[in-house]
Design an enzyme around this catalytic site. Structure first.
Site, PDB file in Angstrom:
ATOM      1  CE  LYS A   1      10.448   6.826   8.809  1.00 52.05           C
ATOM      2  NZ  LYS A   1      10.610   5.834   7.745  1.00 52.05           N
TER       3      LYS A   1
ATOM      4  CB  SER B   1      -0.929   0.025   1.224  1.00 50.66           C
ATOM      5  OG  SER B   1      -0.172   0.184   2.412  1.00 50.66           O
TER       6      SER B   1
ATOM      7  CB  ILE C   1       5.336   5.664  -0.248  1.00 50.47           C
ATOM      8  CG1 ILE C   1       4.711   6.916   0.394  1.00 50.47           C
ATOM      9  CG2 ILE C   1       6.586   6.026  -1.037  1.00 50.47           C
ATOM     10  CD1 ILE C   1       4.322   7.997  -0.542  1.00 50.47           C
TER      11      ILE C   1
ATOM     12  CB  SER D   1       9.614  11.278   7.759  1.00 52.72           C
ATOM     13  OG  SER D   1       8.811  12.359   8.210  1.00 52.72           O
TER      14      SER D   1
ATOM     15  CE1 TYR E   1       7.390   6.760  10.538  1.00 49.89           C
ATOM     16  CE2 TYR E   1       7.503   9.147  10.389  1.00 49.89           C
ATOM     17  CZ  TYR E   1       7.399   7.918   9.776  1.00 49.89           C
ATOM     18  OH  TYR E   1       7.292   7.839   8.412  1.00 49.89           O
TER      19      TYR E   1
END
Length: 321
Positions: free
Chosen positions: A205, A50, A52, A175, A201
């Site tokens: 990243k 799903s 990207i 991100s 998160y």
């Protein structure tokens, strides 16, 4: 200064990371750079069922590449594979069921894959944002296990295969959220303080950016890059950041727009004319730190991160089936 970093990042995001930012940047793209035939080249995309990941896999399949989809959920993965084959008429789409948060599973998969396939390009896209602290069956914090250790383990396990090929590439989907985080190696599994899934998160990243820079130094014959897809309308954004999604849904990029730079990094000749180890947004290398943000870390911290990840990874390799 965290309030400052967050504020600057959000203002930057409103200007650059939305659909409008993509549309503005894309006026300067050269379409010919991605209008290429990659038949005969092998690509592996994680988290490809799903968002990207699927959009990236689909665009590579359209260009004739052999695509290996690495997914956690078998049912959703089979639907995604069928969709890609139907839309692209490319039959060279292969499915592998692997949980990227499980390092033992990754090692088992990688050893089998190395014996059966070639690999030219690895695209580390799989990720998660778990908003409450959860542990995997191995006792690893789930965000760290997936975003950082999973990415590290899969990449290092497949480096020997990549090193056999000309024009080998590793692309990691990161991100812009990492811009608000300084590398913190003292609490990799978020055991101290209040748990904030969004910031965990973002820290993961930042770790991916550091890993990419370190790999680029160590493996000169492979081109490494890390990229920010912008703020895209994906199932992961809807489920992990519902408040953000509600506020921004009309301005979010499409999945294909979010995947564009990953596709460009994977297939274009132009991408590898730029130095290895850079952070990209909309086909351009961009800074990995905001001005005045104090997010730089000493080289010894970056080296320590790699050493700790190697230790973790090898521990699970020795216990994998």
């Amino acid at each position: 200064m965290s309030w400052y970093r967050n504020a600057v990042w959000f203002v930057k995001g409103l200007r650059e990371y939305t659909r409008g930012g993509y549309e503005s940047a894309s006026k300067h793209f050269n379409p010919a750079e991605v209008e290429v035939d990659v038949s005969g080249r092998s690509f592996l995309v994680t988290g490809a069922n799903s968002g990207i990941g699927k959009a990236t896999a689909k665009e590579i399949a359209r260009r004739g590449g052999t695509v290996h989809l690495v997914c956690r959920n078998k049912e959703r993965a089979e639907v995604a594979k069928e969709e890609i084959v139907t839309e692209t008429s490319n039959q060279n789409i292969f499915l592998h069921i692997v949980d990227i948060s499980n390092p033992k599973e990754i090692w088992k998969f990688a050893e089998k894959f190395k014996n059966e396939h070639r690999l030219n390009v690895l695209i580390n896209n799989a990720g998660c944002m778990v908003n409450n602290r959860e542990l995997t069956e191995d006792g690893l914090e789930k965000n760290f296990a997936t975003n950082t250790l999973g990415t590290y383990t899969l990449t290092t396990a497949l480096l020997p295969l990549l090193e056999k090929e000309a024009d080998a590439r590793v692309i990691t989907v990161s991100s812009g959220g990492m811009l608000v985080q300084k590398l913190n190696i003292s609490d990799l599994q978020s055991e101290n303080g209040t748990f904030d899934g969004t910031m965990v998160y973002a820290q993961n990243k930042r770790q991916q950016v550091v890993m990419t820079e370190q790999w680029a130094k160590a493996h000169r014959n492979i081109h490494f890059s890390v990229m920010h897809p912008g703020w895209a309308d994906t199932p992961a954004v809807r489920s992990s950041m519902p408040d953000f999604y509600e506020k921004m849904k009309n301005a979010l990029r499409t999945e294909a727009q979010g995947a564009d730079t990953a596709v460009w990094l994977a297939v274009s000749a132009e991408a590898t004319t730029l130095p290895s180890g850079l952070f990209f947004q909309d086909r351009q290398p961009v800074a990995t730190h905001l001005p005045l943000a104090s997010t730089h870390s000493p080289p010894e911290d970056e080296e320590k991160l790699m050493a700790v990840l190697e230790e973790f990874s090898q521990k699970f390799r020795s216990t994998s089936p």
